[in-house]
Design a protein around this motif. Structure first.
Motif, short mmCIF file in Angstrom:
data_model
loop_
_atom_site.label_atom_id
_atom_site.label_comp_id
_atom_site.label_asym_id
_atom_site.label_seq_id
_atom_site.Cartn_x
_atom_site.Cartn_y
_atom_site.Cartn_z
N LYS A 271 48.68 13.43 -35.99
CA LYS A 271 49.34 12.54 -35.03
C LYS A 271 48.92 12.89 -33.62
O LYS A 271 48.65 14.06 -33.32
N ILE A 272 48.91 11.90 -32.75
CA ILE A 272 48.67 12.18 -31.34
C ILE A 272 49.96 12.69 -30.74
O ILE A 272 50.97 11.99 -30.71
N VAL A 273 49.94 13.96 -30.31
CA VAL A 273 51.15 14.56 -29.78
C VAL A 273 51.20 14.34 -28.28
O VAL A 273 52.26 14.19 -27.69
N GLU A 274 50.01 14.37 -27.66
CA GLU A 274 49.99 14.24 -26.23
C GLU A 274 48.69 13.57 -25.80
O GLU A 274 47.65 13.76 -26.40
N GLU A 275 48.76 12.78 -24.75
CA GLU A 275 47.59 12.05 -24.28
C GLU A 275 47.71 11.94 -22.78
O GLU A 275 48.64 11.32 -22.28
N SER A 276 46.80 12.61 -22.07
CA SER A 276 46.93 12.58 -20.61
C SER A 276 45.63 12.92 -19.93
O SER A 276 44.63 13.23 -20.58
N ALA A 277 45.65 12.87 -18.60
CA ALA A 277 44.48 13.27 -17.82
C ALA A 277 44.29 14.77 -18.00
O ALA A 277 45.24 15.50 -18.23
N PRO A 278 43.02 15.23 -17.91
CA PRO A 278 42.75 16.65 -18.20
C PRO A 278 43.55 17.61 -17.34
O PRO A 278 44.09 18.59 -17.86
N GLU A 279 43.62 17.35 -16.04
CA GLU A 279 44.35 18.28 -15.17
C GLU A 279 45.79 18.42 -15.63
O GLU A 279 46.31 19.52 -15.79
N ALA A 280 46.43 17.27 -15.89
CA ALA A 280 47.82 17.27 -16.32
C ALA A 280 47.96 18.01 -17.65
O ALA A 280 48.85 18.86 -17.81
N PHE A 281 47.06 17.73 -18.57
CA PHE A 281 47.19 18.34 -19.90
C PHE A 281 47.04 19.85 -19.84
O PHE A 281 47.83 20.59 -20.41
N PHE A 282 46.01 20.31 -19.11
CA PHE A 282 45.75 21.75 -19.14
C PHE A 282 46.68 22.54 -18.23
O PHE A 282 46.98 23.69 -18.51
N SER A 283 47.15 21.95 -17.13
CA SER A 283 48.05 22.74 -16.28
C SER A 283 49.52 22.49 -16.60
O SER A 283 50.33 23.40 -16.46
N ARG A 284 49.86 21.28 -16.99
CA ARG A 284 51.29 21.01 -17.26
C ARG A 284 51.45 20.25 -18.57
O ARG A 284 51.83 19.08 -18.58
N PRO A 285 51.17 20.90 -19.70
CA PRO A 285 51.34 20.19 -20.97
C PRO A 285 52.80 19.77 -21.15
O PRO A 285 53.71 20.52 -20.81
N GLN A 286 52.99 18.56 -21.64
CA GLN A 286 54.34 18.00 -21.74
C GLN A 286 55.10 18.53 -22.94
O GLN A 286 56.32 18.62 -22.90
N THR A 287 54.38 18.82 -24.02
CA THR A 287 55.09 19.19 -25.24
C THR A 287 54.99 20.69 -25.51
O THR A 287 54.02 21.36 -25.12
N GLU A 288 55.96 21.20 -26.22
CA GLU A 288 56.00 22.59 -26.62
C GLU A 288 54.79 22.92 -27.52
O GLU A 288 54.16 23.96 -27.37
N ARG A 289 54.46 21.97 -28.39
CA ARG A 289 53.37 22.19 -29.34
C ARG A 289 52.04 22.38 -28.59
O ARG A 289 51.26 23.27 -28.91
N ALA A 290 51.79 21.55 -27.59
CA ALA A 290 50.56 21.65 -26.81
C ALA A 290 50.54 22.95 -26.02
O ALA A 290 49.51 23.61 -25.90
N ARG A 291 51.70 23.33 -25.49
CA ARG A 291 51.77 24.59 -24.74
C ARG A 291 51.39 25.76 -25.62
O ARG A 291 50.58 26.61 -25.25
N ARG A 292 51.95 25.77 -26.83
CA ARG A 292 51.64 26.87 -27.74
C ARG A 292 50.16 26.88 -28.09
O ARG A 292 49.53 27.93 -28.16
N PHE A 293 49.59 25.69 -28.28
CA PHE A 293 48.18 25.59 -28.62
C PHE A 293 47.32 26.14 -27.48
O PHE A 293 46.42 26.96 -27.69
N LEU A 294 47.64 25.74 -26.26
CA LEU A 294 46.84 26.19 -25.11
C LEU A 294 47.00 27.68 -24.87
O LEU A 294 46.07 28.35 -24.44
N ASP A 295 48.17 28.20 -25.19
CA ASP A 295 48.39 29.64 -25.02
C ASP A 295 47.45 30.48 -25.87
O ASP A 295 47.12 31.61 -25.51
#
Lengths: 224, 252
Positions: free
Chosen positions: B217-241
């Motif tokens: 599923k698409i969990v998050e969809e955004s501009a790169p700056e927004a995604f990498f600096s301020r991920p909206q979802t907990e799942r994306a944050r954990r992934f980026l961590d």
């Protein structure tokens, strides 16, 4: 130099007869090879199909031929067909049949192996470039299959040539049989003839198979 | 407003009972670089394979310029000429040299003249710095070089859309750069691309838009700056961590 009894080879037409025997052996194996290769290709392609009936049948054929010693197959075809069907096959024809059955099985397995060794991604990347199925087969899959196949099938040819030494058991006079006849006929005059004659037989087999092996090596190197 | 090149509507994909893509909708505009990231097994490679019709789908539609790619299976070879795909394992044809690898499809698929195809191949090879390897065989090249050839091989077909499936995942670290530079160059030319990658720095630099995929599923969809600096979802944050490390030894 020890006495090898080589002089028997020059008595009468002995050496020519020996060469004639070699020709019989080569004739049987080359005929069988030219039958086995197309049939084996077909068998190999059938074996890679996802059809249970085909898989069971071809597998059974392959395993049956494999577990049977070639000598037994020769007896089955030569004597068996006479007994069961009343056919009177001559020795050489029986030999060609047996070697073709055997060659087709082995060749089929080689073709199957070569076909499945081409990774699926090769087909996919060709498809991704817009090639059609026939184009992929012709330009990508078959050329790679043949390159893998040729050294292996050449190996099979040399094995066939060597195995023709069995056909003397059903009365075919090939090189080994001729050599035995020569040795027998000269038992008294040249008791050491066995050494010289078998040495010659060894050399003749070698001369027949070596160029074929060399060819396989060359091809393998060129295509590796 | 750029035209929509690719549109995916409610895509459904499963292997037997295992659902890989669930009701996935997505679009790509002309000239846009879309980067798809996500944990392994999230379905990103499958998504690319579906777009190129290498996988049958169980539901939904994939439209390239408004035409359903599964509309007519006979049309697939034609359709795939419009979509270039580069694989993780390069998949050069080992029995052909570099030049023949590149010009095979232009000649037999697009019926172009050999000389013309050769010329374009040389130009493209020069662009990726491999003009002197045209007569070598794939086995003589390094992984990074092979991947650059694979990119050239799909570029010469003039596809409208380029798909990159983890193209640096099989490479040694020092070769990753040379391949990513080629991709950056393509982005600068305004090519439409969908890039699946694990190289987050690169994703940030090249993407116009980032899609984060998890469990089909698409969990998050955004501009790169927004995604990498301020991920909206907990799942994306954990992934980026998982891509950042705490400093273990503080100096001083």
């Amino acid at each position: 130099m020890p006495d090898l009894g080589l002089e028997v080879l020059w008595k009468g037409r002995n050496f020519v007869r020996l060469l004639g025997g070699l020709w019989t052996a080569l004739r049987i194996s080359l005929l069988a090879v030219s039958i086995s290769i197309p049939l084996g290709m077909l068998l190999g392609m059938l074996m890679t199909r996802n059809n249970l009936v085909l898989v069971v049948l071809t597998r059974f054929y392959l395993e049956f031929i494999r577990v049977m010693p070639q000598m037994v197959l020769l007896f089955l075809v030569f004597f068996g067909t006479t007994r069961w069907f009343g056919w009177n096959l001559d020795g050489e024809l029986s030999s060609v049949i047996v070697f073709s059955l055997w060659g087709t099985a082995e060749m089929g397995d080689l073709v199957r192996g070569a076909l499945i060794s081409i990774p699926a991604q090769q087909t996919e990347s060709a498809a991704a470039l817009g090639m059609t199925r026939p184009q992929i087969l012709r330009h990508i899959v078959l050329p790679q299959t043949l390159r893998r196949l040729i050294p292996l099938s050449i190996n099979l040819i040399t094995r066939m040539i060597k195995t023709t030494s069995l056909v003397l058991m059903i009365g075919v006079v090939e090189m080994l049989k001729v050599s035995q006849q020569i040795i027998e006929a000269n038992r008294m005059s040249s008791p050491n003839a066995a050494f010289g004659v078998y040495l010659t037989v060894f050399l003749l087999y070698f001369l027949a198979c070596w160029p074929i092996s060399l060819l396989s090596k060359t091809l393998e190197k060129r295509w590796s | 407003m750029a035209a929509e090149l690719l549109k995916i509507e409610h895509l459904q994909k499963s292997y037997d009972s295992h659902v890989v893509l669930k009701n996935l909708s997505l679009f790509v505009d002309e000239g846009e670089v879309l980067v798809v990231v996500g944990p392994s097994g999230c379905g990103k490679s499958t998504l690319l394979r579906c777009i190129n019709a290498l996988e049958p789908v169980q539901g939904g539609r994939i439209l390239l310029r408004g035409r359903d790619i599964h509309e007519n299976e006979k049309n697939l070879p034609k359709l795939r000429q419009q979509i270039g795909m580069v694989f993780q394992s390069y998949e050069l044809f080992p029995h052909k040299n570099i030049m023949d690898n590149i010009i095979l499809a232009p000649i037999i698929v697009q019926k172009r003249k050999r000389e013309e195809a050769r010329q374009e191949a040389m130009e493209l090879l020069a662009r990726v710095g491999l003009e002197n390897r045209a007569n070598d065989f794939p086995r003589q090249l390094s992984g990074g070089q092979k991947q650059r050839v694979a990119i050239v091989r799909s570029l010469i077909m003039h596809p409208e859309l380029l798909l990159f499936d983890e193209v640096t995942a099989a490479l040694d670290p020092e070769m990753v750069r040379e391949v990513l530079d080629v991709l950056l160059d393509l982005a600068r030319q305004g090519r439409t691309m969908i890039i699946v990658t694990h190289e987050m720095q690169f994703a940030r630099a090249v993407a116009d838009r980032v899609v984060f995929l998890d469990k089909g599923k698409i969990v998050e969809e955004s501009a790169p700056e927004a995604f990498f600096s301020r991920p909206q979802t907990e799942r994306a944050r954990r992934f980026l961590d998982t891509f950042s490390f705490e400093t273990v030894r503080k100096s001083g």
